[in-house]
Write a protein that holds these residues in place. Structure first.
Motif, short mmCIF file in Angstrom:
data_model
loop_
_atom_site.label_atom_id
_atom_site.label_comp_id
_atom_site.label_asym_id
_atom_site.label_seq_id
_atom_site.Cartn_x
_atom_site.Cartn_y
_atom_site.Cartn_z
N THR A 37 16.35 29.63 27.15
CA THR A 37 15.41 30.25 26.22
C THR A 37 14.39 31.14 26.95
O THR A 37 14.25 31.06 28.18
N PRO A 38 13.68 32.00 26.21
CA PRO A 38 12.76 32.96 26.87
C PRO A 38 11.67 32.30 27.70
O PRO A 38 11.28 32.84 28.74
N ASP A 39 11.16 31.15 27.27
CA ASP A 39 10.04 30.52 27.96
C ASP A 39 10.48 29.34 28.82
O ASP A 39 9.67 28.50 29.20
N SER A 40 11.76 29.29 29.14
CA SER A 40 12.30 28.16 29.89
C SER A 40 11.71 28.08 31.30
O SER A 40 11.55 29.10 31.99
N LYS A 41 11.39 26.87 31.71
CA LYS A 41 10.92 26.65 33.07
C LYS A 41 12.05 26.73 34.09
O LYS A 41 11.80 26.73 35.30
#
Length: 611
Positions: A333-337
Motif C-alpha cells: 500500500t502507499p503508506d506501507s512501512k
C-alpha cells in the motif's frame, strides 16, 4: 505586497511542486509547510499546530475506526459475498453491481478502505467469468470515488467544505445534502462506463487457473507469478549437512536461492505436509521432503554437496491442496512501512509465519533470487503459509492489502459474531448525524468508542487502522489556509478570480471553481486541494453577494472527481498494478468522465442549493 504574503505564496508554490513531483511524502510536505509558517513568525505556535485540534481531523480519525470495525466483523465482506452470489458472468452486469455496491460502502467509510475491500471481490468475479481484472478494477475505483459524494461523511473534502460553514457560524450541511447530486453522477458514470469506458478498458486474456465459482487455484497463482515451472521437490538424503538444522539456520535462500514453503515428513501416524516458518523448531531429518521455489537453476553437484536430492514433482508432488497449504496475493500500500525494505528483511516469516514465493512489479513477474530486492508501492507478493496465518492477514492491513484470497479465508474473520452489534452502532451513529441530535464529530467519536468497548475492533487495531499520514496531511495544510487569510494572500487570490469572472453569472464562477479544484486534484491530494480552495470559494461568494453553499459543494464534489491520473487518488493507484493499467488508460477514460461530472454538477448544484 508584504514579505509575509510573498513568503506564504512561496511556501504554497513549493508545496504544490513537491505534491506534484512526489519527491517527498505528502504528510512530510505538510509538516514542512506548518514549520515554515511557524518559524517565519507568520503564524503563532497555537495557529501553527491548530490543525491537529480541528474537528475535521478528529472526525476522519473516528471514521477510520468505524470502518475497520465493519471490516473486522465481516459486514463489509458480506456485501462482496452478496455480489458473488447474484452476479452472473455478463460484464455489464458485473460493472454495474460493483460500481453501485462499492459506492454504497464508500458513502459511510473511507473511499480507499471501501475500494480495498472490493478489489479482491472484483478479481474473484473476473476470474470466475474468465475476464481480465482490468475490465472491472477501473470501474470499481471510479465507483468508490463517486461514493464519497453520496453523504456528508463520505470523503474528507465534504467535511472540509462543511467545516468552512461551521467556522463562519453558518448552518452546516445536512447528512444527505450531497446525495441527489452524487446519485445522478453515479448513475451517469455507470452508463458512461458501459457505453464508452468498456471500449477502452484493456482487453488482455481472461483469468486462468480458476474454479467454476471464481476461486483462484494453486496452479492459477503459480501461473500468474510465472513460477509454475520453478517449484522444486527435494529430499534430505542420508548424511546431509542439513540434518539437525532448522529453517532459520539452514539459510537455503542465501545458499542456493531456494525459498522454502513446505516440508513433508514422517509423523507418528502418517506422512503429512507441514508449512514452514522461522518459528519452526523441528530440525531437518533424513527423508524429509522439501517444497520450495528455486528461482535460478542449481546444478546437481551443488545440491549433492548439501545432501539434497531433487525429485520429480509427478502426481505425488502435485498433491498440494488448499486443505494443507494456503496462498494469498498481496499488494504493498502507499503508506506501507515495508517500502524500501528488502523482502528478506520485511519480516513476513518472523511476523506472519509466511514465505514470499513470488513478486510482480508493474505487471511483470520478477525472476532470480529476489530476497534482496527492495519493495516498492504497488508490488504484488505471493505468500504461502498455514491457513490460520493466511486468515490473520485479514486483520493486518496497515502495510499491505489482500488482492486475491481463497474462499476459506472468510472462516477467519476475527469478530464475525459481533456483526449485529457493529450494525447497531453504525445505525445509531447515522441517526445522530442525520437528525442532528449532536454534532457530527461527537456522533462519530461516540461510535468509534462504542466499537472498541463492544469488542468490534481491538484497541491496538483501532490505533493502527487510522491512516495517520492522511490526518497529518490535513492538519499540516490547515495552517496554510490560516496564513493566506492572515497575510491577505487569500483576499488577493479572491480579487484576481473576481476580476476575471466577477461580472459573469454565478454559474460561470461555480464552473470555474469546479474546474480549478478538479485539475489540482489530479496531481495533488484532493483533501489538501479542498483545504486550500474552500476558503477561496467562501470569500468569492461573499464578494459576489451570493450564498457560499453552492460554491463549497462545487469544490467538495470536484475534489472527488479524481479520474484522470493514477496518482489522483490512492484507490486509482491500488488498481493500477492488478489491472495492468497504463497512465494513458486513465486519461482516455477519465477525462470525458471528468467533463461530464463538471457539466452535471454545474447544472444540479444550483437546483438543490440556490445562489
Amino acid at each position: 505586497m508584504s514579505w509575509e504574503m510573498l513568503f506564504t505564496f512561496f511556501v504554497l508554490f513549493a508545496a504544490v511542486i513537491l505534491f506534484v513531483t512526489d519527491k517527498l511524502r505528502l504528510d512530510l510536505v505538510a509538516i514542512m509547510v506548518m514549520l515554515a509558517l511557524g518559524f517565519s513568525g507568520i503564524l503563532t505556535p497555537a495557529e501553527m499546530v491548530g490543525g491537529f485540534g480541528s474537528s475535521v481531523v478528529i472526525l476522519i480519525a473516528g471514521l477510520f475506526i468505524v470502518g475497520e470495525a465493519l471490516a473486522q466483523t465481516g459486514i463489509s465482506y458480506a456485501v462482496g459475498d452478496k455480489i458473488v452470489q447474484i452476479a452472473g458472468d455478463q460484464e455489464w452486469k458485473l460493472i454495474t453491481l460493483l460500481m453501485l455496491s462499492v459506492a454504497a460502502l464508500a458513502s459511510v467509510m473511507s473511499v480507499t478502505g471501501a475500494g480495498a475491500i472490493f478489489i479482491p471481490v472484483a478479481i474473484r468475479l473476473a476470474t470466475r467469468s474468465n475476464l481480465p481484472p482490468s475490465r472491472l478494477l477501473m470501474p470499481l475505483a471510479y465507483g468508490a470515488l463517486i461514493g464519497g459524494m453520496l453523504t456528508l461523511i463520505g470523503t474528507p473534502p465534504n467535511l472540509v467544505a462543511n467545516a468552512q460553514l461551521e467556522n463562519a457560524g453558518m448552518e452546516s450541511f445536512n447528512f444527505f445534502i450531497f446525495t441527489p447530486i452524487g446519485l445522478v453522477i453515479l448513475i451517469m458514470a455507470v452508463i458512461y462506463m458501459l457505453a464508452y469506458g468498456r471500449l477502452f478498458l484493456p482487453k488482455s486474456t481472461g483469468a486462468q487457473g480458476a474454479t467454476e465459482d471464481g476461486r483462484r487455484t494453486l496452479q492459477g497463482f503459480l501461473e500468474a507469478y510465472d513460477i509454475e515451472d520453478k517449484i522444486v521437490r527435494l529430499r534430505v538424503a542420508e548424511g546431509s549437512e542439513l540434518i539437525g538444522e532448522t529453517v532459520v539456520t539452514a539459510k537455503l535462500r542465501r545458499r542456493i536461492g531456494l525459498t522454502l514453503f513446505g516440508r513433508e515428513y514422517i509423523s507418528t501416524r502418517t506422512k503429512r505436509l507441514k508449512v514452514t516458518s522461522t518459528r519452526t523448531t523441528r530440525a531437518f531429518c533424513e527423508g524429509d521432503i522439501l517444497f520450495g521455489v528455486m528461482k535460478e537453476h542449481v546444478c546437481h553437484k551443488v545440491l549433492s554437496s548439501l545432501g539434497l536430492e531433487q525429485l520429480p514433482m509427478g502426481d505425488e508432488g502435485n498433491h498440494l491442496s488448499a486443505r494443507e497449504l494456503g496462498m494469498a496475493d498481496l499488494i504493498i500500500t502507499p503508506d506501507s512501512k515495508l517500502i524500501g525494505r528488502k523482502i528478506s528483511g520485511a519480516g513476513f516469516r518472523t511476523n506472519h509465519r509466511l514465505s514470499v514465493v513470488g513478486l510482480i512489479r508493474k505487471g511483470q513477474a520478477l525472476h532470480g533470487n529476489f530476497g534482496n530486492i527492495e519493495l516498492k508501492f504497488g508490488d504484488q507478493l505471493l505468500v504461502v503459509g498455514d491457513w490460520e496465518d493466511i486468515g490473520k492477514l485479514q486483520a493486518a492491513r496497515s502495510n499491505f492489502m489482500l488482492l486475491a484470497f481463497p474462499e476459506e479465508i472468510k472462516n477467519y474473520l476475527p469478530r464475525r459474531r459481533l456483526a449485529p452489534v457493529a450494525l447497531g452502532i453504525l445505525a445509531v451513529m447515522l441517526g445522530l448525524i442525520i437528525f442532528r441530535m449532536v454534532p457530527s464529530v461527537t456522533a462519530v467519536v461516540l461510535a468509534a468508542t462504542a466499537m472498541v468497548c463492544a469488542g468490534c475492533v481491538s484497541v491496538n487495531r483501532a490505533y493502527s487502522c487510522i491512516n495517520w499520514p492522511s490526518l497529518v496531511l490535513i492538519a499540516g495544510m490547515i495552517p496554510m489556509a490560516t496564513a493566506l487569510d492572515k497575510t491577505g494572500g487569500l483576499l488577493l487570490i479572491v480579487d484576481q478570480i473576481v476580476s476575471l469572472y466577477g461580472d459573469s453569472p454565478p454559474y460561470v464562477m461555480l464552473m470555474s471553481l469546479f474546474l480549478l479544484t478538479s485539475v489540482f486534484s489530479q496531481f495533488t491530494s484532493n483533501t489538501a486541494t479542498a483545504v486550500l480552495i474552500a476558503p477561496v470559494a467562501f470569500k468569492v461568494a461573499a464578494i459576489m453577494g451570493v450564498r457560499p453553499e453552492p460554491f463549497l459543494m462545487s469544490v467538495a464534489i470536484a475534489a472527488s472527481t479524481a479520474f484522470c491520473t493514477p496518482v489522483a487518488s490512492p484507490i486509482n493507484t491500488l488498481v493500477m498494478g492488478p489491472g495492468n493499467y497504463r497512465f494513458k488508460d486513465y486519461v482516455v477514460i477519465g477525462v470525458p468522465l471528468q467533463i461530464l461530472s463538471l457539466l452535471v454538477a454545474t447544472f444540479l448544484i444550483p437546483v438543490f442549493l440556490s445562489f
